[in-house]
Design a protein around this motif. Structure first.
Motif, PDB file in Angstrom:
ATOM      1  N   VAL A  31       0.860  -1.190   0.000  1.00 56.59           N
ATOM      2  CA  VAL A  31       0.000   0.000   0.000  1.00 56.59           C
ATOM      3  C   VAL A  31       0.894   1.237   0.000  1.00 56.59           C
ATOM      4  O   VAL A  31       1.744   1.390   0.885  1.00 56.59           O
ATOM      5  CB  VAL A  31      -0.920   0.011   1.241  1.00 56.59           C
ATOM      6  CG1 VAL A  31      -1.666   1.335   1.345  1.00 56.59           C
ATOM      7  CG2 VAL A  31      -1.904  -1.151   1.178  1.00 56.59           C
ATOM      8  N   PRO A  32       0.751   2.147  -0.977  1.00 54.62           N
ATOM      9  CA  PRO A  32       1.570   3.365  -0.958  1.00 54.62           C
ATOM     10  C   PRO A  32       1.288   4.173   0.308  1.00 54.62           C
ATOM     11  O   PRO A  32       0.134   4.412   0.661  1.00 54.62           O
ATOM     12  CB  PRO A  32       1.108   4.120  -2.208  1.00 54.62           C
ATOM     13  CG  PRO A  32       0.457   3.097  -3.070  1.00 54.62           C
ATOM     14  CD  PRO A  32      -0.143   2.091  -2.140  1.00 54.62           C
ATOM     15  N   LEU A  33       2.345   4.593   0.971  1.00 55.12           N
ATOM     16  CA  LEU A  33       2.229   5.353   2.203  1.00 55.12           C
ATOM     17  C   LEU A  33       2.895   6.704   1.987  1.00 55.12           C
ATOM     18  O   LEU A  33       4.114   6.784   1.843  1.00 55.12           O
ATOM     19  CB  LEU A  33       2.897   4.590   3.356  1.00 55.12           C
ATOM     20  CG  LEU A  33       2.364   4.878   4.756  1.00 55.12           C
ATOM     21  CD1 LEU A  33       2.638   3.712   5.680  1.00 55.12           C
ATOM     22  CD2 LEU A  33       2.977   6.157   5.304  1.00 55.12           C
ATOM     23  N   TRP A  34       2.066   7.757   1.917  1.00 51.11           N
ATOM     24  CA  TRP A  34       2.556   9.106   1.679  1.00 51.11           C
ATOM     25  C   TRP A  34       2.549   9.869   2.992  1.00 51.11           C
ATOM     26  O   TRP A  34       1.595   9.786   3.765  1.00 51.11           O
ATOM     27  CB  TRP A  34       1.689   9.826   0.650  1.00 51.11           C
ATOM     28  CG  TRP A  34       1.784   9.259  -0.745  1.00 51.11           C
ATOM     29  CD1 TRP A  34       2.547   8.203  -1.154  1.00 51.11           C
ATOM     30  CD2 TRP A  34       1.090   9.718  -1.901  1.00 51.11           C
ATOM     31  NE1 TRP A  34       2.364   7.980  -2.506  1.00 51.11           N
ATOM     32  CE2 TRP A  34       1.473   8.899  -2.991  1.00 51.11           C
ATOM     33  CE3 TRP A  34       0.174  10.748  -2.134  1.00 51.11           C
ATOM     34  CZ2 TRP A  34       0.977   9.086  -4.278  1.00 51.11           C
ATOM     35  CZ3 TRP A  34      -0.324  10.934  -3.410  1.00 51.11           C
ATOM     36  CH2 TRP A  34       0.081  10.108  -4.479  1.00 51.11           C
TER      37      TRP A  34
ATOM     38  N   ARG B  74      10.767  12.628   7.814  1.00 49.47           N
ATOM     39  CA  ARG B  74       9.941  11.419   7.899  1.00 49.47           C
ATOM     40  C   ARG B  74       9.543  10.953   6.502  1.00 49.47           C
ATOM     41  O   ARG B  74       9.582   9.757   6.186  1.00 49.47           O
ATOM     42  CB  ARG B  74       8.708  11.724   8.757  1.00 49.47           C
ATOM     43  CG  ARG B  74       7.808  10.544   9.035  1.00 49.47           C
ATOM     44  CD  ARG B  74       6.668  10.971   9.949  1.00 49.47           C
ATOM     45  NE  ARG B  74       7.159  11.421  11.249  1.00 49.47           N
ATOM     46  CZ  ARG B  74       6.976  12.657  11.727  1.00 49.47           C
ATOM     47  NH1 ARG B  74       6.317  13.568  11.023  1.00 49.47           N
ATOM     48  NH2 ARG B  74       7.455  12.975  12.910  1.00 49.47           N
ATOM     49  N   ALA B  75       9.147  11.893   5.656  1.00 46.80           N
ATOM     50  CA  ALA B  75       8.769  11.545   4.286  1.00 46.80           C
ATOM     51  C   ALA B  75       9.949  10.936   3.537  1.00 46.80           C
ATOM     52  O   ALA B  75       9.803   9.942   2.818  1.00 46.80           O
ATOM     53  CB  ALA B  75       8.252  12.777   3.551  1.00 46.80           C
TER      54      ALA B  75
ATOM     55  N   ASP C 289       6.603   6.574   0.775  1.00 44.90           N
ATOM     56  CA  ASP C 289       6.584   6.322  -0.669  1.00 44.90           C
ATOM     57  C   ASP C 289       6.215   7.592  -1.418  1.00 44.90           C
ATOM     58  O   ASP C 289       6.297   7.638  -2.648  1.00 44.90           O
ATOM     59  CB  ASP C 289       5.555   5.237  -1.012  1.00 44.90           C
ATOM     60  CG  ASP C 289       5.847   3.930  -0.309  1.00 44.90           C
ATOM     61  OD1 ASP C 289       6.991   3.446  -0.409  1.00 44.90           O
ATOM     62  OD2 ASP C 289       4.940   3.393   0.362  1.00 44.90           O
ATOM     63  N   GLY C 290       5.769   8.604  -0.671  1.00 48.53           N
ATOM     64  CA  GLY C 290       5.396   9.869  -1.267  1.00 48.53           C
ATOM     65  C   GLY C 290       5.422  10.965  -0.223  1.00 48.53           C
ATOM     66  O   GLY C 290       5.420  10.694   0.984  1.00 48.53           O
ATOM     67  N   TRP C 291       5.459  12.214  -0.695  1.00 50.27           N
ATOM     68  CA  TRP C 291       5.448  13.382   0.191  1.00 50.27           C
ATOM     69  C   TRP C 291       4.301  14.288  -0.195  1.00 50.27           C
ATOM     70  O   TRP C 291       4.126  14.618  -1.373  1.00 50.27           O
ATOM     71  CB  TRP C 291       6.769  14.145   0.096  1.00 50.27           C
ATOM     72  CG  TRP C 291       6.793  15.418   0.924  1.00 50.27           C
ATOM     73  CD1 TRP C 291       6.475  15.538   2.241  1.00 50.27           C
ATOM     74  CD2 TRP C 291       7.156  16.724   0.466  1.00 50.27           C
ATOM     75  NE1 TRP C 291       6.624  16.853   2.647  1.00 50.27           N
ATOM     76  CE2 TRP C 291       7.045  17.593   1.576  1.00 50.27           C
ATOM     77  CE3 TRP C 291       7.575  17.243  -0.762  1.00 50.27           C
ATOM     78  CZ2 TRP C 291       7.317  18.967   1.487  1.00 50.27           C
ATOM     79  CZ3 TRP C 291       7.859  18.599  -0.855  1.00 50.27           C
ATOM     80  CH2 TRP C 291       7.731  19.436   0.260  1.00 50.27           C
ATOM     81  N   LEU C 292       3.518  14.683   0.815  1.00 50.33           N
ATOM     82  CA  LEU C 292       2.385  15.584   0.637  1.00 50.33           C
ATOM     83  C   LEU C 292       2.680  16.879   1.402  1.00 50.33           C
ATOM     84  O   LEU C 292       2.446  16.965   2.605  1.00 50.33           O
ATOM     85  CB  LEU C 292       1.107  14.946   1.184  1.00 50.33           C
ATOM     86  CG  LEU C 292       0.626  13.684   0.485  1.00 50.33           C
ATOM     87  CD1 LEU C 292      -0.388  12.936   1.345  1.00 50.33           C
ATOM     88  CD2 LEU C 292      -0.002  14.043  -0.863  1.00 50.33           C
TER      89      LEU C 292
END
Length: 307
Positions: free
Chosen positions: A181-184, A195-196, A201-204
């Motif tokens: 599961v992608p974890l952003w 942390r990102a 898996d992504g940065w918001l």
């Protein structure tokens, strides 16, 4: 290739971004907008998370915050391809096995369309009423992310041992449809960026202006390189409010508006700085106008962002 998604209206109604028409909108409007996004090629629709809003913040934040898992599950049944993003789930408020059960079920029911976006949270009273230490929310999130990696992995009986959370020999099914599961990770503080870089898996990002993004992106890439992480990371950005075309009403001084080619020229800057996906928001006076804006963007702006 720069993809595009959007935070849904109606589901959260903070005074910072909600349009007046949303106050009287409901489930049918949410479904209609999600279906428009599905048809128009949006990469994801997103919802955010608050359990309860204290009275001191109610005027600014509103108390309208639909539960993210219930909302995304409802919309999963009404759509076919668009991904379902929590932007962001305050996962430190709940035990990781509860979060894993909810989101694994959502991923299973939606045939693998979940993107789990997580963040530390900022409302002290929510933490206090749920018995969670607000001051240690960053440390708690770090451990919770690791626990969720285990709990959302392929094992029916996951194992994890941390300082605050541990589980072993406890099975959960259904498993997620996705192998991973992608974890952003959401947030723009130094701790959130780190942390990102190291866990996501992504940065918001949250509210970074354009001129700050290149430095943040460079920091993420540097931290990953130093840690020996070679997997790609999905870099996001939230654009200015948009209005495609010449508006006949005042859409606000910050809004990027005009003919599609003007929007294309401006939005290409995100891809040039290393952004992989942009989260767009459109000014609108009704659900119909919002749907028209989404369709116009998908037809006349998005196909030219990489050309």
């Amino acid at each position: 290739m720069v993809t595009y998604g959007m935070q849904l209206p109606v589901q959260s109604q903070s005074a910072l971004y909600a349009e007046p028409w949303e106050a009287s909108a409901g489930p049918a409007d949410l479904v209609g907008i999600a279906r428009t996004a599905d048809r128009a090629g949006f990469a994801y629709v997103a919802v955010c998370d608050h359990v309860a809003i204290p009275r001191r913040l109610a005027a600014a934040m509103s108390t309208v915050w639909y539960d993210p898992v219930a909302t995304l599950s409802y919309l999963a049944a009404a759509t076919e391809r668009v991904r379902l993003l929590s932007h962001v789930a305050v996962v430190g408020l709940r035990h990781p096995l509860i979060t894993a059960k909810q989101y694994a079920t959502l991923d299973h029911l939606s045939a693998g369309r979940l993107v789990l976006g997580v963040g530390a949270g900022h409302v002290r009273e929510e933490f206090e009423v749920l018995g969670v230490d607000f001051e240690r929310r960053g440390t708690l999130l770090d451990e919770t992310v690791d626990a969720l990696r285990a709990a959302l992995g392929p094992e029916e009986f996951p194992r994890f041992a941390g300082e605050r959370v541990a589980f072993d020999g406890l099975g959960q099914r259904p498993r997620p449809a996705q192998a991973r599961v992608p974890l952003w990770i959401g947030g723009s503080s130094p701790a959130a960026v780190r942390r990102a870089a190291l866990k996501g898996d992504g940065w918001l990002p949250q509210g970074d202006p354009r001129d700050r993004l290149p430095t943040q992106i460079a920091k993420i890439r540097s931290l990953r390189a130093a840690a020996g992480i070679t997997e790609p990371i999905e870099i996001g950005a939230i654009t200015e409010p948009l209005y495609v075309g010449d508006a006949s009403w005042h859409v606000g001084g910050r809004t990027l508006t005009g003919k599609p080619d003007l929007l294309v020229e401006s939005l290409r800057a995100y891809g040039a700085m290393g952004v992989d996906q942009i989260q767009v928001r459109f000014r609108s006076r009704s659900r119909a106008e919002l749907s028209d804006q989404m369709s116009a963007f998908a037809a006349d702006v998005a196909p030219h962002l990489d050309s």
